[in-house]
Each structure stands twice: as structure tokens, then as C-alpha cells.
Design a protein around this motif. Sequence first.
Motif, PDB file in Angstrom:
ATOM      1  N   ASP A  34       1.054  -1.020   0.260  1.00 36.29           N
ATOM      2  CA  ASP A  34       0.072   0.238   0.124  1.00 36.29           C
ATOM      3  C   ASP A  34       0.513   1.416  -0.071  1.00 36.29           C
ATOM      4  N   LEU A  35       1.866   1.757   1.155  1.00 41.16           N
ATOM      5  CA  LEU A  35       2.815   2.731   1.069  1.00 41.16           C
ATOM      6  C   LEU A  35       3.341   2.798  -0.136  1.00 41.16           C
ATOM      7  N   LEU A  36       3.874   1.363  -1.128  1.00 41.25           N
ATOM      8  CA  LEU A  36       4.534   1.586  -2.472  1.00 41.25           C
ATOM      9  C   LEU A  36       3.260   2.048  -3.081  1.00 41.25           C
ATOM     10  N   ARG A  37       1.790   1.794  -4.020  1.00 41.30           N
ATOM     11  CA  ARG A  37       1.195   2.013  -4.996  1.00 41.30           C
ATOM     12  C   ARG A  37       0.437   3.216  -3.738  1.00 41.30           C
ATOM     13  N   ALA A  38       0.699   4.213  -3.502  1.00 41.41           N
ATOM     14  CA  ALA A  38       1.019   5.856  -2.412  1.00 41.41           C
ATOM     15  C   ALA A  38       2.156   6.181  -2.811  1.00 41.41           C
ATOM     16  N   GLU A  39       3.002   6.114  -3.225  1.00 41.07           N
ATOM     17  CA  GLU A  39       3.861   6.428  -3.370  1.00 41.07           C
ATOM     18  C   GLU A  39       3.543   6.529  -5.544  1.00 41.07           C
ATOM     19  N   VAL A  40       3.193   5.187  -6.103  1.00 42.20           N
ATOM     20  CA  VAL A  40       3.485   5.817  -7.197  1.00 42.20           C
ATOM     21  C   VAL A  40       2.333   6.666  -7.683  1.00 42.20           C
ATOM     22  N   GLN A  49      10.098   5.528  -9.941  1.00 43.08           N
ATOM     23  CA  GLN A  49      11.081   4.159 -10.229  1.00 43.08           C
ATOM     24  C   GLN A  49      10.545   2.766  -9.246  1.00 43.08           C
ATOM     25  N   VAL A  50       9.157   3.069  -7.954  1.00 43.88           N
ATOM     26  CA  VAL A  50       9.592   2.114  -7.520  1.00 43.88           C
ATOM     27  C   VAL A  50       8.188   1.373  -8.878  1.00 43.88           C
ATOM     28  N   ALA A  51       7.373   2.226  -9.737  1.00 50.33           N
ATOM     29  CA  ALA A  51       6.025   1.485 -10.613  1.00 50.33           C
ATOM     30  C   ALA A  51       7.339   0.411 -11.889  1.00 50.33           C
ATOM     31  N   ALA A  52       8.671   1.312 -11.803  1.00 50.70           N
ATOM     32  CA  ALA A  52       9.596   0.088 -13.279  1.00 50.70           C
ATOM     33  C   ALA A  52       9.351  -1.422 -12.301  1.00 50.70           C
ATOM     34  N   TYR A  53       9.858  -1.396 -10.993  1.00 49.73           N
ATOM     35  CA  TYR A  53       9.865  -2.982 -10.391  1.00 49.73           C
ATOM     36  C   TYR A  53       8.162  -3.861 -10.441  1.00 49.73           C
ATOM     37  N   THR A  54       7.546  -2.482 -10.066  1.00 53.31           N
ATOM     38  CA  THR A  54       5.729  -3.088  -8.980  1.00 53.31           C
ATOM     39  C   THR A  54       5.355  -3.828 -10.634  1.00 53.31           C
ATOM     40  N   ASP A  55       5.307  -3.192 -11.251  1.00 52.64           N
ATOM     41  CA  ASP A  55       4.437  -3.635 -12.731  1.00 52.64           C
ATOM     42  C   ASP A  55       4.836  -4.391 -13.080  1.00 52.64           C
ATOM     43  N   ARG A  56       6.006  -4.770 -12.933  1.00 52.43           N
ATOM     44  CA  ARG A  56       6.874  -6.711 -13.789  1.00 52.43           C
ATOM     45  C   ARG A  56       6.654  -7.711 -12.523  1.00 52.43           C
ATOM     46  N   GLY A  57       6.263  -7.633 -11.511  1.00 50.07           N
ATOM     47  CA  GLY A  57       6.177  -7.709 -10.490  1.00 50.07           C
ATOM     48  C   GLY A  57       8.053  -8.144  -9.603  1.00 50.07           C
ATOM     49  N   ASP A  58       8.619  -7.710  -9.810  1.00 47.47           N
ATOM     50  CA  ASP A  58      10.266  -7.526  -9.181  1.00 47.47           C
ATOM     51  C   ASP A  58       9.884  -7.035  -7.928  1.00 47.47           C
ATOM     52  N   LEU A  59      10.994  -7.702  -7.192  1.00 46.88           N
ATOM     53  CA  LEU A  59      10.828  -6.321  -5.573  1.00 46.88           C
ATOM     54  C   LEU A  59      11.730  -5.595  -5.784  1.00 46.88           C
ATOM     55  N   VAL A  60      11.438  -4.478  -5.269  1.00 51.82           N
ATOM     56  CA  VAL A  60      11.723  -2.994  -4.789  1.00 51.82           C
ATOM     57  C   VAL A  60      13.243  -2.993  -4.555  1.00 51.82           C
ATOM     58  N   PRO A  61      14.112  -2.253  -4.864  1.00 45.86           N
ATOM     59  CA  PRO A  61      15.735  -2.884  -4.638  1.00 45.86           C
ATOM     60  C   PRO A  61      15.559  -2.121  -2.951  1.00 45.86           C
ATOM     61  N   ASP A  62      15.757  -2.886  -1.767  1.00 44.13           N
ATOM     62  CA  ASP A  62      16.230  -2.993  -0.453  1.00 44.13           C
ATOM     63  C   ASP A  62      16.367  -1.381  -0.556  1.00 44.13           C
ATOM     64  N   GLU A  63      17.500  -0.120  -0.439  1.00 43.99           N
ATOM     65  CA  GLU A  63      17.218   0.855  -0.166  1.00 43.99           C
ATOM     66  C   GLU A  63      16.021   2.215  -0.482  1.00 43.99           C
ATOM     67  N   LEU A  64      15.343   1.603  -1.395  1.00 49.01           N
ATOM     68  CA  LEU A  64      13.899   2.329  -2.079  1.00 49.01           C
ATOM     69  C   LEU A  64      13.024   1.787  -0.840  1.00 49.01           C
ATOM     70  N   ILE A  65      12.887   0.488  -0.398  1.00 52.90           N
ATOM     71  CA  ILE A  65      11.651   0.001   0.866  1.00 52.90           C
ATOM     72  C   ILE A  65      12.589   0.592   1.858  1.00 52.90           C
ATOM     73  N   PHE A  66      13.343   0.551   2.402  1.00 48.39           N
ATOM     74  CA  PHE A  66      13.858   0.980   3.802  1.00 48.39           C
ATOM     75  C   PHE A  66      13.243   2.328   3.893  1.00 48.39           C
ATOM     76  N   ARG A  67      13.984   3.257   2.583  1.00 45.91           N
ATOM     77  CA  ARG A  67      13.838   4.966   2.607  1.00 45.91           C
ATOM     78  C   ARG A  67      11.943   5.269   2.738  1.00 45.91           C
ATOM     79  N   ILE A  68      11.103   4.018   2.375  1.00 47.92           N
ATOM     80  CA  ILE A  68       9.644   4.238   2.450  1.00 47.92           C
ATOM     81  C   ILE A  68       8.748   3.639   3.794  1.00 47.92           C
ATOM     82  N   LEU A  69       9.655   2.390   3.659  1.00 47.55           N
ATOM     83  CA  LEU A  69       8.711   2.449   4.964  1.00 47.55           C
ATOM     84  C   LEU A  69      10.199   2.239   6.807  1.00 47.55           C
ATOM     85  N   ALA A  70      10.363   2.717   6.994  1.00 48.04           N
ATOM     86  CA  ALA A  70      11.655   2.226   7.823  1.00 48.04           C
ATOM     87  C   ALA A  70      11.376   3.485   8.512  1.00 48.04           C
TER      88      ALA A  70
END
Length: 227
Positions: A34-40, A49-70
Motif C-alpha cells: 500500500d505504501l509503495l502504491r501510494a508513492e506511485v 522508480q517504484v512502479a518500474a519494479y512493481t508493474d513487472r512483479g519484481d521486488l523494489v530495491p532494498d534502499e527504496l524499501i527502507f527509505r519508505i518503510l523505516a
Amino acid sequence: MVRVIMLSPPGAGKGTHSRWLTLQTGAAHISAGDLLRAEVARGSDLGRQVAAYTDRGDLVPDELIFRILAPAVVAAARDTGGYVLDGFPRTMPQALRAAQFGADLALASNAVIYLTAPEEELVSRLLDRAERDGRADDTLGVIRHRLAVFAKETAPLVDYYRNRGILLELSTDRPEAEVQADLLGWLKARGLMLPVNGQSRPGHTEPAEIAPPGTGDKSRDDQPVET
Ligand code: ADP
């Protein structure tokens, strides 16, 4: 208070059971997806940057994930005393970094719920959801890819948490009420369930245990009503 990680392949019911657990416990629900989709949806640079991964079903790189989730995890633990983490961590590097982060800030997870269902059931649930919600990544090809990514990147976390003694494995290929009863029973047995609104606190004996209704325990009449 519960600090739970919900671990499951796409379609096994992470979102549904996370929302339910949040209602039961008062711990904040933090959904990585949900947080990733909100950012998109915000259309930010980060979102693109996030959508380039999620649209394909690939994992978003850890750096982006931590920046959004921490920041969300820290805020949730501060505001509600716990969290229900839905969709994070999803790789061994994420799990190890999350464990370090949790230890440093004294908010380490105390339970991991691993939800399972047969693969064809997962695919059929996700295709049903596609008709309802129209999520960009709920197409057959991308669903199959997300399941393969789960098997490769996320499945190793199951043994990691099992070895730490905090994992509960639950099949969701049965009525939701049964899954929820098992989940609640397990959390209670581990002393992790504190009902919402502080109605039952450690060391606080429930009135029914002192005096069943109708036994005329007048001493309670003066007490403030807890809300
Ligand atoms: P599902 O479990 O159905 O795949 P989510 O909403 O949890 O749905 O995740 C959707 C997508 O968001 C994933 O396919 C992935 O691209 C990305 N994502 C979610 N959580 C993470 C994570 N912890 N690490 C990397 N990517 C993630």
C-alpha cells in the motif's frame, strides 16, 4: 503488544489478516504494498522508480524499501506500541537489516505469521481480485512471476524465523474464522494479546474473574467506566 511480521505468498491473505489483527490489537497496520502504491499514485520521482519494479512483479530495491518503510515502522511503534508488518521483510538482506534496526531501536518483532495456500488457489484468488480492484500487477503472467519471486527470495525467511522460535504457520485454505481463531489462540498463548483500548492490561484482573455479573459486587460501582 504485538510486533508482527506477516509472511506469505501473494494471495494467501496477508492483507486481510493484517487488517483483522490490527482491529484486534490496536497495533498499526503497515502494508509495504500500500505504501509503495501510494508513492506511485503521488507521481513522485520515487514513485516512478517504484512502479518500474512493481508493474513487472519484481521486488523494489532494498534502499527504496527502507527509505519508505523505516519512518512508518518507527511512527507506528511510537504511536501504538506495536505493528503488523504486511509484506516486509521479503528478502534475507531485508530481514537481517530489519533485525538490526529492530534491536537498535528496541522494536524487534516478536511474532511471524506464515500464511499458506495451494498455488492454484493463490492464482485464482488473485485473478478474482484483479476483477474487483484492477491492480496493475494482478495479470496472470505477473502473478506467476510474483509467485516465483516469493519462492526464490522470500521463502528462505520461513526457516530463518522458524529457527528463531517465533514463527506460526497457518493454512488459509479453510474458513477465515478458523484461521483467525488459531492465530488469536497462538498469540494469546505467547502473551502477546492485549485487547484494544486498554480494557485488559497486565496485572489487571477482569471483573468477571472477581465477581460474575449479578453477584452484587458494589465496590465496582464507583469506578470510572473504561472506554
Ligand atoms: P502481493 O503480496 O500480492 O504481491 P503486495 O501489495 O504486498 O502484494 O506487494 C506488491 C508489490 O510491491 C510486490 O510485487 C513488489 O513489487 C513490491 N513490494 C512489496 N513489498 C516489498 C518488499 N518488502 N521489498 C521489495 N518489494 C516489495
